[in-house]
Enzyme design. Structure first.
Site, short mmCIF file in Angstrom:
data_model
loop_
_atom_site.label_atom_id
_atom_site.label_comp_id
_atom_site.label_asym_id
_atom_site.label_seq_id
_atom_site.Cartn_x
_atom_site.Cartn_y
_atom_site.Cartn_z
N HIS A 14 0.73 -1.19 0.19
CA HIS A 14 -0.05 0.10 0.05
C HIS A 14 0.97 1.31 -0.05
CE1 HIS A 14 -3.98 -1.63 0.76
NE2 HIS A 14 -4.42 -0.52 0.04
N ARG B 72 -10.06 -0.92 -16.53
CA ARG B 72 -10.03 -2.62 -16.30
C ARG B 72 -10.67 -3.00 -14.84
NH1 ARG B 72 -4.76 -0.84 -17.89
NH2 ARG B 72 -4.27 -1.97 -19.99
N ARG C 92 -14.71 -1.83 -19.00
CA ARG C 92 -14.67 -3.05 -19.56
C ARG C 92 -14.99 -3.99 -18.70
NH1 ARG C 92 -9.09 -5.37 -21.34
NH2 ARG C 92 -8.72 -5.74 -19.11
N GLU D 157 -9.82 -8.42 -30.23
CA GLU D 157 -8.33 -8.60 -30.06
C GLU D 157 -8.20 -10.06 -30.34
OE1 GLU D 157 -8.16 -7.92 -25.72
OE2 GLU D 157 -10.40 -8.50 -25.44
N ASN E 277 -2.50 -5.10 -27.76
CA ASN E 277 -1.78 -6.23 -27.13
C ASN E 277 -1.85 -7.56 -27.26
OD1 ASN E 277 -0.58 -3.85 -26.10
ND2 ASN E 277 -1.19 -4.03 -24.02
N ASP E 278 -3.22 -8.11 -27.05
CA ASP E 278 -3.53 -9.31 -27.42
C ASP E 278 -3.83 -9.50 -28.75
OD1 ASP E 278 -3.50 -10.49 -24.92
OD2 ASP E 278 -5.66 -10.08 -24.49
N ARG F 67 3.86 -12.26 -25.96
CA ARG F 67 4.83 -11.06 -25.78
C ARG F 67 5.60 -11.33 -24.50
NH1 ARG F 67 -0.34 -9.30 -24.50
NH2 ARG F 67 -0.82 -8.43 -22.62
N CYS G 272 -6.72 0.63 -27.84
CA CYS G 272 -6.28 0.39 -26.45
C CYS G 272 -5.05 -0.38 -26.61
CB CYS G 272 -7.35 0.14 -25.54
SG CYS G 272 -8.88 0.90 -25.62
#
Length: 775
Positions: free
Chosen positions: A388, A495, A531, A630, A653-654, A664, A701
């Site tokens: 934290h 997310r 999402r 994706e 990314n995917d 990746r 994105c």
């Protein structure tokens, strides 16, 4: 039925009234049976074999059954709840094929059953069961209420067992210490001396990057006992009375903290204080303190020694979760000490001048007291990257390095330090040539930050005035301030799995609504794209274990998990629709691969709307719905998907790794993961062109948008909206100022016919040199 802060306080109070786990469980089942208006409340816990559920407490069943009735996981309705990992609610349970009858319980009198599993991380811990004499259908609200209670019970059980584990480790530690002392004597007798660590350079793990130069400020010893003498021959009765009073005050403060956190955040967020309460009321802990005082030591000395022993035991444990409990012991020790000596426990940390803070460990309470303008950087000997305090340091933009072995041993107060939190290195009293080089680096960074600062509040725009929209990717509440600080125009990708990961169970609809509405309100009219839950692959939940798969990235993950758990899915969508009343919200479904999946998701939205309408709750009726592109199948389905959805989000990314069959994160094939591969660029163009031609929105994105090489091509192929990590936004705005839309379109046309990513990359690099010279 609502289970709110009042019940939280009552269950917390039970901890203070109870003297051991069994008494606590007995008190809880009595309270829950009353609050839930049921004839029976029982708690079953797993034995040490992790397979046998044993009845540990019950209100309503025969007392003779407690401790004797056992079931295997999967056996009976109770065992089924543990095996299925979700609530089991059944009317007339005796008619169910899985019903198991125990003569000693007298359960044949009851005509309803509700079982909620208890979990510690991914592992089953037990089951809490409600039963009634009259047939009864438990509502969603009642199931949610009992799930909240189940989470609290889990915390209580875990902490009670944790204390037992600590006691065992302490006994083992004493044996190890004796052996170590003998080994040290033998080593000394041999005449050998250990090799000293170099004092001028230390290294650690980067928590937040940056460079800082300044004097060292040493944070006092962890419990602040340095100014107290370990006096002996004290007044035992007086010291015992001081201790009792300090413990009582600390318990009251802990209850207050729990209530405050529950009101400001959530009941689940407040559960950490169960650990503190259990330790404060633990008989063994109190007895150790009393024994030290009875041996004619002061209460302060007794506290220091006992808490230090606990911390040492925690830190030796292999489980990272258990090791983190050392920080709880430190906070408890500080607060008891403050009450013991009559000192304000909320004292601030004052520094005479801007300094680099050096400490064994930084606790959340320390970060709350810090004046971040005086802290140039943070160095700690221990800590976890996601602790934290370090997350708070990151949100403040303070460079931080943790796990720096020997920091307090080698760094003295006012030593001149250079903290290079880009490489994880710390220089102690460095040579002037090294100082000069880092001063130059600092000046360069300052100039760059100043240059980019002017772009923060400016719209993103090309040199010829074409508007580009730059939104932020976020996952945590702390990301909001970062996104706003860097000038994000709302959220392009929220997310939602991160809030799920931080909890001990699936968050309720109200918990999610409060979280989502806070994010929406913070962005003050700017759109927030939420999402839905995306778990599986490399993202798991501690209380929801997916099946073991050979290839989880192409397995049961993302929207597939959601559609197979429609109650959980619908609950999240209901919360998102409710949050839409607070500002513009867009709903995004991940990893869509077919029309059937999309239709199923839309059906769940309609179910959610019907539920909210039936309950008379306010929600937004016009939330735009989109899908992430994706996987390759979604690319081919875009011409058909445009009939069902309002917008598309390119999850590059995917998408890149699926198109090129290159993970990746796998160093063996990372060279094949290439966003500038001609096939990738062709796919991005096809999706963008199709969506725009049909009047649908499309955004990107992913990391591609943060690289000037690829960004030039993306805007050239028609993309106008991007979502990225917020710190990249000012830099991206600055880059766009040197690029005209005519140039971007022309350059994309030039590379369109190229069949080699190497050729494309070389061509773009030459272009970017011209762009750099131009602004």
């Amino acid at each position: 039925m609502k289970i709110g802060v009042t019940t939280l306080e009552d269950i917390s109070a039970l901890i203070l009234q109870s003297h051991d786990l069994d008494e606590t469980l007995r008190n809880i089942v009595n309270l829950v049976a009353r609050r839930m208006h049921t004839d029976v409340c029982s708690i079953y816990l797993l034995d040490a074999d992790h397979q046998t559920l044993r009845l540990r407490a019950s209100r309503g069943l025969s007392r003779k059954a407690v401790g004797k009735v056992t079931l295997r996981i999967g056996e009976g309705l109770t065992g089924m709840a543990a095996q299925k990992r979700h609530a089991i609610a059944i009317e007339e349970p005796q008619e169910h094929p899985s019903y198991r009858y125990f003569k000693e319980t007298g359960e044949e009198r009851f005509h309803s059953f509700l079982g909620i599993p208890l979990f510690e991380h991914k592992d089953p811990l037990g089951v809490i069961v409600l039963q009634t004499k009259d047939p009864r259908q438990f509502s969603k609200e009642e199931i949610s209420a009992l799930s909240t209670i189940a989470f609290q019970i889990t915390s209580i059980v875990v902490n009670a067992r944790l204390l037992d584990t600590v006691r065992q480790h302490q006994e083992e530690s004493q044996r190890v210490s004796q052996a170590l002392a003998q080994a040290q004597q033998n080593f000394a007798a041999s005449g050998k001396t250990p090799i000293a660590l170099p004092r001028d350079i230390l290294s650690g793990i980067v928590a937040y990057p940056g460079v800082a130069i300044g004097p060292a400020a040493i944070l006092e010893e962890r419990l602040g006992f340095g100014d107290f003498l370990h006096e002996e021959n004290v007044d035992i009765k007086s010291e015992l009375k001081k201790l009792e009073s300090a413990l009582e005050k600390t318990c009251i403060q802990t209850l207050f903290l729990e209530k405050r956190v529950a009101e400001r955040l959530s009941v689940n967020d407040a559960a950490i204080f169960h650990t503190h309460l259990m330790i404060l009321e633990d008989r063994s802990f109190i007895k150790k303190l009393q024994d030290e005082i009875n041996n004619r030591h002061s209460a302060a000395y007794a506290l220091e020694k006992t808490v230090a022993d606990y911390i040492e035991a925690f830190q030796k444990m292999e489980d990272p979760y258990l090791r983190e409990r050392a920080a709880d012991m430190e906070d408890i020790g500080r607060r008891i000490l403050a009450n013991l000596i009559g000192k304000d426990s909320d004292h601030a940390l004052h520094l005479k001048r801007p300094s680099i803070l050096v400490a064994r460990q930084i606790l959340p309470s320390d970060m709350a007291a810090l004046d971040n303008k005086q802290i140039l950087a943070i160095i700690t000997e221990v800590g976890e990257k996601n602790a934290h305090a370090l997350i708070m340091a990151k949100s403040m933009g303070i460079p931080a390095i943790f796990a720096v072995s020997g920091a307090l041993k080698h760094i003295a107060p006012d030593d001149s330090l250079i903290v290079d939190a880009n490489t994880g290195r710390i220089y102690i009293n460095p040579l002037e040539t090294i100082r000069d080089e880092y001063r130059r680096l600092q000046q360069d960074q300052t100039r760059e930050q100043s240059r980019l600062e002017v772009y923060r509040d400016q719209p993103a725009m090309t040199a010829d005035g074409v508007r580009i929209t730059l939104r932020a990717n976020i996952g945590l509440i702390s990301d909001i301030s970062v996104a706003k600080r860097f000038g994000a125009e709302g959220v392009g990708l929220y997310r939602t799995e991160f809030p799920y990961m931080a909890r001990g169970d699936f968050p309720s609809r109200n918990d999610q609504y409060e979280l989502y509405s806070r994010v929406v309100e913070e962005f003050d009219g700017q759109p927030v794209t939420i999402r839905t839950l995306d778990i599986g692959g490399d993202k798991g939940l501690p209380y929801f274990s997916p099946p073991k798969e050979d290839n989880p990235f192409m397995g049961w993950r993302s929207v597939r998990v959601s559609l197979d758990n429609r109650d959980i899915f619908r609950t999240q969508i209901e919360a998102i629709l409710m949050a839409g009343c607070h500002g513009p919200v867009k709903l995004l479904f991940p990893m869509i691969s077919s029309m059937d999946e999309t239709r199923a998701c839309l059906e769940v939205i309609e179910e959610a709307k019907q539920t909210l309408t039936k309950e008379g709750l306010n929600y937004s009726h016009n939330v735009p719905v989109g899908v992430m592109v994706e996987v390759p199948a979604a690319v081919r389905m875009v011409p058909r998907l445009v009939k069902l959805v309002d917008f598309f989000a390119l999850g590059t990314n995917d998408l890149v790794q699926y198109l090129l069959a290159a993970d990746r994160n796998n160093p063996l094939v990372s060279k094949y993961y290439d966003p500038l591969h001609p096939a990738v660029l062709q796919v991005l163009y096809e999706v963008t062109d199709t969506a725009l031609s049909m009047g649908k929105g499309v955004s990107l994105c992913g990391e591609m948008a943060t690289d000037p090489l690829t960004l030039l091509l993306l805007i050239g192929m028609g993309l106008r909206e991007f979502s990225m990590p917020a710190p990249f936004i000012p830099r991206t705005k600055a880059f766009l100022k040197g690029v005209s839309m005519e140039m971007a379109c022309r350059r994309y046309t030039e590379i369109h016919s190229m069949d080699s990513s190497k050729q494309i990359r070389k061509h773009l690099a030459e272009i970017l040199e011209e762009v750099e010279l131009g602004y």
